[in-house]
Write a protein that holds these residues in place. Structure first.
Motif, PDB file in Angstrom:
ATOM      1  N   LEU A   1       0.844  -1.136   0.019  1.00 30.99           N
ATOM      2  CA  LEU A   1      -0.095   0.045   0.015  1.00 30.99           C
ATOM      3  C   LEU A   1       1.004   1.124   0.092  1.00 30.99           C
ATOM      4  O   LEU A   1       1.430   1.875   0.951  1.00 30.99           O
ATOM      5  CB  LEU A   1      -1.068  -0.034   1.247  1.00 30.99           C
ATOM      6  CG  LEU A   1      -1.835   1.151   1.010  1.00 30.99           C
ATOM      7  CD1 LEU A   1      -2.955   0.960   0.077  1.00 30.99           C
ATOM      8  CD2 LEU A   1      -2.722   1.063   2.532  1.00 30.99           C
ATOM      9  N   PRO A   2       1.261   1.876  -1.010  1.00 24.05           N
ATOM     10  CA  PRO A   2       2.041   3.012  -1.276  1.00 24.05           C
ATOM     11  C   PRO A   2       1.289   4.234  -0.869  1.00 24.05           C
ATOM     12  O   PRO A   2       0.163   4.167  -0.451  1.00 24.05           O
ATOM     13  CB  PRO A   2       2.428   3.117  -2.675  1.00 24.05           C
ATOM     14  CG  PRO A   2       2.041   1.852  -3.358  1.00 24.05           C
ATOM     15  CD  PRO A   2       1.091   1.341  -2.441  1.00 24.05           C
ATOM     16  N   PHE A   3       2.076   5.273  -0.784  1.00 28.31           N
ATOM     17  CA  PHE A   3       1.564   6.467  -0.036  1.00 28.31           C
ATOM     18  C   PHE A   3       0.343   6.799  -0.876  1.00 28.31           C
ATOM     19  O   PHE A   3      -0.632   7.431  -0.125  1.00 28.31           O
ATOM     20  CB  PHE A   3       2.597   7.452  -0.046  1.00 28.31           C
ATOM     21  CG  PHE A   3       2.216   8.863   0.565  1.00 28.31           C
ATOM     22  CD1 PHE A   3       1.958   9.960  -0.151  1.00 28.31           C
ATOM     23  CD2 PHE A   3       2.248   9.023   2.008  1.00 28.31           C
ATOM     24  CE1 PHE A   3       1.564  11.017   0.393  1.00 28.31           C
ATOM     25  CE2 PHE A   3       1.898  10.306   2.510  1.00 28.31           C
ATOM     26  CZ  PHE A   3       1.520  11.266   1.630  1.00 28.31           C
ATOM     27  N   HIS A   4       0.255   6.877  -1.947  1.00 24.89           N
ATOM     28  CA  HIS A   4      -1.054   7.252  -2.974  1.00 24.89           C
ATOM     29  C   HIS A   4      -2.259   6.688  -2.585  1.00 24.89           C
ATOM     30  O   HIS A   4      -3.240   6.999  -3.152  1.00 24.89           O
ATOM     31  CB  HIS A   4      -0.744   7.339  -4.132  1.00 24.89           C
ATOM     32  CG  HIS A   4      -0.395   5.985  -5.098  1.00 24.89           C
ATOM     33  ND1 HIS A   4      -1.260   4.912  -4.864  1.00 24.89           N
ATOM     34  CD2 HIS A   4       0.826   5.400  -5.445  1.00 24.89           C
ATOM     35  CE1 HIS A   4      -0.585   3.706  -5.641  1.00 24.89           C
ATOM     36  NE2 HIS A   4       0.828   4.026  -5.968  1.00 24.89           N
ATOM     37  N   GLY A   5      -2.183   5.517  -1.627  1.00 25.98           N
ATOM     38  CA  GLY A   5      -3.232   4.808  -1.444  1.00 25.98           C
ATOM     39  C   GLY A   5      -3.989   3.751  -2.167  1.00 25.98           C
ATOM     40  O   GLY A   5      -5.171   3.379  -1.690  1.00 25.98           O
ATOM     41  N   GLU A   6      -3.330   3.570  -3.535  1.00 24.19           N
ATOM     42  CA  GLU A   6      -3.917   2.365  -4.388  1.00 24.19           C
ATOM     43  C   GLU A   6      -3.010   1.312  -4.192  1.00 24.19           C
ATOM     44  O   GLU A   6      -1.848   1.076  -4.218  1.00 24.19           O
ATOM     45  CB  GLU A   6      -3.759   3.084  -5.684  1.00 24.19           C
ATOM     46  CG  GLU A   6      -4.641   4.187  -6.177  1.00 24.19           C
ATOM     47  CD  GLU A   6      -5.986   3.951  -6.051  1.00 24.19           C
ATOM     48  OE1 GLU A   6      -6.399   2.976  -6.384  1.00 24.19           O
ATOM     49  OE2 GLU A   6      -6.875   4.886  -5.947  1.00 24.19           O
ATOM     50  N   LEU A   7      -3.869   0.112  -3.898  1.00 25.11           N
ATOM     51  CA  LEU A   7      -3.155  -1.176  -3.702  1.00 25.11           C
ATOM     52  C   LEU A   7      -2.366  -1.695  -4.804  1.00 25.11           C
ATOM     53  O   LEU A   7      -2.732  -1.678  -6.050  1.00 25.11           O
ATOM     54  CB  LEU A   7      -4.160  -2.266  -3.252  1.00 25.11           C
ATOM     55  CG  LEU A   7      -3.559  -3.417  -2.241  1.00 25.11           C
ATOM     56  CD1 LEU A   7      -2.879  -3.048  -0.934  1.00 25.11           C
ATOM     57  CD2 LEU A   7      -4.322  -4.736  -2.251  1.00 25.11           C
ATOM     58  N   GLU A   8      -1.128  -2.192  -4.722  1.00 23.96           N
ATOM     59  CA  GLU A   8      -0.351  -2.889  -5.654  1.00 23.96           C
ATOM     60  C   GLU A   8       0.198  -4.194  -5.183  1.00 23.96           C
ATOM     61  O   GLU A   8       0.068  -4.346  -4.244  1.00 23.96           O
ATOM     62  CB  GLU A   8       0.750  -1.814  -6.018  1.00 23.96           C
ATOM     63  CG  GLU A   8       0.241  -0.318  -6.683  1.00 23.96           C
ATOM     64  CD  GLU A   8       1.263   0.803  -6.874  1.00 23.96           C
ATOM     65  OE1 GLU A   8       2.611   0.348  -6.717  1.00 23.96           O
ATOM     66  OE2 GLU A   8       1.180   1.823  -7.479  1.00 23.96           O
ATOM     67  N   VAL A   9       0.832  -4.578  -6.246  1.00 21.78           N
ATOM     68  CA  VAL A   9       1.909  -5.722  -5.870  1.00 21.78           C
ATOM     69  C   VAL A   9       3.319  -5.756  -6.158  1.00 21.78           C
ATOM     70  O   VAL A   9       3.659  -4.792  -6.890  1.00 21.78           O
ATOM     71  CB  VAL A   9       1.398  -6.850  -6.594  1.00 21.78           C
ATOM     72  CG1 VAL A   9      -0.084  -7.256  -6.281  1.00 21.78           C
ATOM     73  CG2 VAL A   9       1.595  -6.667  -8.197  1.00 21.78           C
ATOM     74  N   GLY A  10       4.081  -6.242  -5.202  1.00 23.17           N
ATOM     75  CA  GLY A  10       5.703  -5.928  -5.331  1.00 23.17           C
ATOM     76  C   GLY A  10       6.444  -7.150  -4.756  1.00 23.17           C
ATOM     77  O   GLY A  10       5.875  -8.039  -4.797  1.00 23.17           O
TER      78      GLY A  10
END
Length: 539
Positions: free
Chosen positions: A416-425
């Motif tokens: 969950l990066p700072f911009h608030g959109e869930l991603e995968v890493g």
């Protein structure tokens, strides 16, 4: 035509021969039937108009699967169900015995000893029900059966399928009986999910009614009763002793101020027993588990013998063969059995796959919790003694460990990066670390990213096209931020894998085409994405 059946009633439902009609309710009709093995069972047939509602069928299937996880020693054991039948039906055990409502109607308020036994029996049943991830939602005297061997709580676990199906829950329409509804049940605009505390409120109202013969919030109409529940203290005149204090706590307006079912049970067993109630109160550890199970019909290996049959209504035709004596003698044994069986509220529950409608079948992780005994504090978050939290999975599920949410099928980790959109890493950054925040039997999922001061919990967002994604949200327990976690199997490293499920919106999935995590009601589609909870140290 069989005696007791009306024109148009079925004479056969699946493999069951229908013998007669037991009763009717808001959710359908209950029939007495005979199984292929010759056993009498009770079959609840849901309303015919729901037969073609796929949303209802999915939720019904999910709730039946949850209900099957409930230990049967003080509840109606779910034996069978067919959500695809027209109309759908549910099969449970049948027992001869009156409902508590019938007993009070015919005999008046209960004496102290019998009242204490009823209070213990219903609290025991709720401990088992809540431990399996189920909320009753319609606890009332008519759903408490009094049998020779003790009480049985019935009609649990499927009410949510009716209430949550949008087209059948219009304004001011909900499942339940107003006199036993918690204040939060009337707050439909908030979107907050109804939790186990609503059943605790109903327990208080049921016990107060059994003690006095009246409802503690009784009004001249359903509207007047609802207003009293929302704004007035309960009328507990005629109810005294330690039981009054427990009932008063159960009827608190604030759900967080109410005790849990296990705390009720502990309070009842440590309270001074009323005169004639069968001797000193038994503590949950008063005898070895094997001895308790043998006393209640189990063997020395802890296996339970089949309990008596149970029905799903309190109509005439049942008998009261010595029920008061049986209750007084069995209440303490039943209460001890639930302690040995559940080992506290079961945050880790029987493993079964998520229902294809998008709700979990068991509602939570699929194992027991032998190493820790959580107790719920006022905030609703279980706390575990550090000396007993040696089970790593239990520590994760009680919010004591930081974790990676590793998507098994794509070998990637959520972040969950700072911009608030869930991603995968790749799971290496500070934005990939989460912690589970228990909410009753479910969880909020909170990011441990120190750069996120607002909206650190995962929540479901619906865009203008109806696409449901996961984003950062404020950490308040709502239908969009509370998730069930259900065990699925093992990943390629031998770790337990789980499905993450929103009861309201569906299962968390990975979209290969959009390269994004989204939420979907599965319907008949397979579950494509599961998650390992990878330990990353103390929270």
């Amino acid at each position: 035509m069989n005696d007791g059946l009306r024109p148009g009633d079925p004479v056969r439902l699946g493999a069951y021969d229908v013998l007669g009609r037991l009763g009717d309710g808001g959710m359908g009709t209950v029939f007495l039937a005979r199984s292929p093995q010759g056993r009498r069972v009770a079959v609840k047939v849901v309303r015919p108009e729901l037969s073609h509602d796929e949303e209802f069928r999915g939720r019904f299937r999910s709730e039946v699967n949850r209900a099957r996880q409930v230990p049967p020693f003080c509840t109606a054991e779910v034996l069978d169900a067919d959500p695809d039948h027209h109309p759908p039906y549910l099969v449970v055990e049948y027992v001869e015995g009156p409902s508590l409502a019938q007993v009070i109607r015919e005999q008046g308020p209960l004496g102290a000893a019998q009242l204490h036994s009823i209070a213990v029996g219903v609290a025991t049943a709720l401990t088992a029900i809540h431990g399996a991830g189920v909320i009753h939602r319609d606890l009332k005297p008519a759903n408490v059966l009094v049998a020779p061997g003790g009480i049985k709580v019935i009609d649990f676990g499927i009410a949510r399928a009716f209430e949550a199906t949008s087209q059948h829950t219009r304004t001011n329409q909900m499942v339940g009986t107003v006199s036993y509804m918690a204040p939060e049940r009337f707050d439909t605009a908030s979107g907050r999910p109804v939790g186990p505390a609503a059943d605790i409120f109903a327990w208080g109202a049921v016990v107060a009614h059994a003690a006095t013969g009246r409802n503690p919030f009784g009004g001249d109409s359903a509207t007047a009763t609802a207003m009293r529940i929302l704004t007035q203290p309960p009328d507990l005149a005629g109810l005294g002793g330690p039981l009054r204090e427990l009932v008063s706590r159960a009827l608190e307006k604030d759900p967080a101020a109410r005790p849990t079912a296990r705390e009720l049970l502990d309070g009842l067993l440590t309270a001074e027993r009323p005169e004639g109630a069968g001797g000193p109160a038994q503590r949950p550890d008063a005898m070895p588990a094997a001895s308790v199970l043998r006393a209640s019909g189990g063997d020395d290996q802890g296996r339970q013998s089949p309990p008596p049959s149970v029905s799903t209504t309190g109509r005439a035709g049942w008998h009261r063969r010595g029920w008061l004596t049986a209750l007084g003698a069995s209440a303490a044994v039943i209460a001890v059995v639930v302690s040995a069986f559940l080992v506290g509220p079961r945050l880790l529950r029987g493993g079964s796959k998520p229902d294809r409608a998008g709700s979990t079948a068991a509602g939570g992780p699929g194992t027991s919790a032998p190493a820790a005994t959580p107790s719920t504090v006022a905030s609703g978050k279980p706390s575990v003694s550090p000396s007993k939290s040696t089970d790593p999975t239990q520590a994760i599920l009680t919010g004591q460990r930081r974790i990676l949410l590793h998507a098994v099928e794509i070998d990637r980790d959520l972040k969950l990066p700072f911009h608030g959109e869930l991603e995968v890493g790749d799971g290496t950054g500070k934005d990939a670390v989460f912690v589970l925040e228990p909410v009753g039997v479910d969880f909020m999922i909170k990011s441990m990213n120190p750069d996120i001061a607002h909206r650190p919990c995962l929540g479901v967002k619906i865009d203008s096209q109806g696409y449901a994604s996961l984003v950062g949200a404020e950490c308040y327990a709502t239908a969009a931020t509370v998730f069930a976690i259900s065990r699925e199997g093992k990943d390629d490293k031998g770790r337990t894998s789980y499905a993450i499920v929103s009861d309201e919106y569906g299962v968390v999935q990975w979209s290969p085409t959009k390269k994004a995590i989204y939420v979907e009601h599965l319907g008949d589609a397979p579950l494509d994405t599961t998650f390992s909870l990878v330990d990353r140290g103390a929270a």
